[in-house]
Design an enzyme around this catalytic site. Structure first.
Site, mmCIF file in Angstrom:
data_model
loop_
_atom_site.group_PDB
_atom_site.id
_atom_site.type_symbol
_atom_site.label_atom_id
_atom_site.label_comp_id
_atom_site.label_asym_id
_atom_site.label_seq_id
_atom_site.Cartn_x
_atom_site.Cartn_y
_atom_site.Cartn_z
ATOM 1 N N ASP A 133 0.818 -1.206 0.000
ATOM 2 C CA ASP A 133 0.000 0.000 0.000
ATOM 3 C C ASP A 133 0.859 1.267 0.000
ATOM 4 O O ASP A 133 0.500 2.254 0.615
ATOM 5 C CB ASP A 133 -0.934 -0.013 1.218
ATOM 6 C CG ASP A 133 -2.043 1.015 1.109
ATOM 7 O OD1 ASP A 133 -2.404 1.386 -0.017
ATOM 8 O OD2 ASP A 133 -2.539 1.467 2.163
ATOM 9 N N CYS A 197 -23.059 -5.590 1.678
ATOM 10 C CA CYS A 197 -22.132 -4.459 1.813
ATOM 11 C C CYS A 197 -22.751 -3.183 1.278
ATOM 12 O O CYS A 197 -22.593 -2.097 1.870
ATOM 13 C CB CYS A 197 -20.823 -4.760 1.106
ATOM 14 S SG CYS A 197 -20.988 -5.156 -0.660
ATOM 15 N N CYS A 217 -17.462 7.688 1.613
ATOM 16 C CA CYS A 217 -16.951 6.580 2.426
ATOM 17 C C CYS A 217 -16.409 7.101 3.760
ATOM 18 O O CYS A 217 -15.624 8.052 3.800
ATOM 19 C CB CYS A 217 -15.850 5.857 1.652
ATOM 20 S SG CYS A 217 -15.057 4.533 2.579
ATOM 21 N N CYS A 244 -13.416 2.583 9.008
ATOM 22 C CA CYS A 244 -14.744 1.980 9.112
ATOM 23 C C CYS A 244 -14.646 0.517 8.693
ATOM 24 O O CYS A 244 -13.880 0.183 7.788
ATOM 25 C CB CYS A 244 -15.739 2.719 8.215
ATOM 26 S SG CYS A 244 -17.414 2.027 8.242
ATOM 27 N N CYS A 247 -18.743 -2.526 5.910
ATOM 28 C CA CYS A 247 -18.929 -3.368 4.724
ATOM 29 C C CYS A 247 -18.265 -4.728 4.886
ATOM 30 O O CYS A 247 -18.689 -5.716 4.259
ATOM 31 C CB CYS A 247 -18.436 -2.663 3.462
ATOM 32 S SG CYS A 247 -16.674 -2.311 3.419
ATOM 33 N N CYS A 251 -20.258 -8.772 5.640
ATOM 34 C CA CYS A 251 -19.979 -9.692 4.537
ATOM 35 C C CYS A 251 -20.100 -11.138 5.011
ATOM 36 O O CYS A 251 -19.438 -11.535 5.982
ATOM 37 C CB CYS A 251 -18.577 -9.438 3.985
ATOM 38 S SG CYS A 251 -18.105 -10.572 2.654
#
Length: 393
Positions: A133, A197, A217, A244, A247, A251
């Site tokens: 990332d 989601c 978001c 957060c 979602c 799932c």
């Protein structure tokens, strides 16, 4: 040509603390580049300039390392232990940030894996880049191409049977890995008709399957967005001070991992190693300088929000939760903080909480709003006047 056996790669990865490993070729992700271009053109990247870079760059491993022959993608799972009820004076932290900064944790293991390949496989001259990332590349698309899983409607990479609570890391190198072709497609590798989601997102940030409007978001708003939050954006944060998980929590692929209360793959990513599932709002609001912020959060992902952003979020969460007892901290932040952004959001939160109490509290609120109109920052002055204008006569 430098060649490495896939089974040997898996053995060396295990020694480096990496158990989930996939391999893909270094060809450009052309279909994903087009999807990214469409997403960018729709304005869904919000203010994230790094996501506005060329789709060709973001989809091309060879642009990162000329001469690349393959990409190794690894996954490292973080904490899936149960979350206790949120204390009334705390803000929620996304699971991935409970422990130490994953960038450093994963990068160390990737570097160790490259070192093992160099020293034990006679590939001392190999060229490699490792990252997690931190380089402009479509990591989830690479994870899919490496047969680690599939990209779900939530835009998350999903491993059937294991879920989504993991970090991705990559090695791009000039090594051919034998047996690196994708495995046969698993019939379970799709979301089917499920839209949990999308329907459960508190801010309705999904505008379609696998299409996220980042500007709506909570993770974007609480981490990436700088400066002032609109009134609507403040309400969107809810109880989340950083990130957060909604979602992912809803799932179906995460039901079993959460039910099993699985811990992180490595201790550094567990709650005991970092800040854990929540933060006390009073403590955050009291951090008047960068030194205090760094003492608390150095080495964790929360540094990404910066002091100004995290204090802004803490004030907003306090207002959203109607936390009584934080009036002193909010009043002090609205008066004395060096950041006009913090002063502005603390003033709003202070007014929100005192307006719930009426009587003498309302009188204190009005006094503070009048006083705030002498603030040296025009934004704080505007905030005070807007709050006053909205009060009933």
């Amino acid at each position: 040509m430098q060649v490495l056996d896939r089974e040997k790669l898996a053995t060396l990865a295990f020694r480096a603390g990496l158990t989930v490993v996939g391999v893909a070729d270094s060809e450009q992700l052309e279909t994903d580049a087009e999807r990214l271009r469409t997403w960018q053109q729709a304005g869904f990247a919000a203010e994230m300039q790094y996501m506005q870079r060329s789709p060709e760059l973001l989809s091309s491993p060879a642009a990162i390392l000329p001469g690349a022959r393959s990409v190794v993608t690894v996954a490292l799972f973080y904490d899936r232990a149960p979350v206790s009820p949120l204390p009334p004076d705390h803000g929620r932290v996304a699971r991935y940030a409970w422990g130490r900064d994953y960038h450093k944790v994963l990068r160390r293991r990737l570097e160790q894996l490259v070192a093992l390949v160099r020293s034990e496989q006679g590939l001392s001259s190999l060229e490699a880049r490792v990252f997690s990332d931190s380089v402009p590349l479509l990591e989830r698309a690479l994870g899919r191409k490496s047969a680690l899983g599939f990209v779900g409607k939530s835009t998350m990479l999903i491993m059937p049977g294991r879920g989504t609570f993991f970090f991705l890391g990559e090695i791009i190198w000039d090594v051919d890995v034998r047996g690196s072709g994708s495995r046969a497609e698993d019939r379970r590798m799709h979301c089917g008709s499920c839209q949990s989601c999308m329907s459960e997102c508190p801010t309705q940030a999904f505008v379609g399957e696998r299409v996220l409007d980042a500007g709506r978001c909570i993770s974007y708003l609480s981490i990436e967005k700088r400066g002032v939050l609109s009134l609507q954006e403040r309400r969107m944060l809810g109880e989340w001070i950083f990130g957060c998980d909604v979602c992912q929590e809803v799932c179906p692929f995460n039901v079993v991992p959460l039910k099993k209360k699985l811990s992180a793959d490595v201790p550094e990513l567990g709650r005991e190693a970092g800040v854990g599932p929540s933060l006390p709002l009073a403590e955050v609001l009291g951090m008047r300088d960068g030194a205090a912020f760094e003492r608390k959060f150095a080495g964790t992902a929360l540094m990404r929000a910066k002091r100004e952003g995290l204090l802004r979020n803490a004030a907003v969460v306090a207002a959203n939760r109607g936390v009584l007892g934080l009036e002193t901290e909010l009043l002090e932040a609205s008066r004395a903080d060096s950041s006009a952004i913090v002063r502005r959001h603390a003033l709003w939160a202070y007014s929100e909480i005192l307006s719930l109490q009426g009587g003498k509290a309302k009188a204190r609120m009005l006094k503070r709003l009048q006083e705030a109109q002498a603030d040296p920052d025009s934004g704080v002055v505007t905030e005070a006047r807007e709050i006053l204008a909205q009060l009933p006569n």
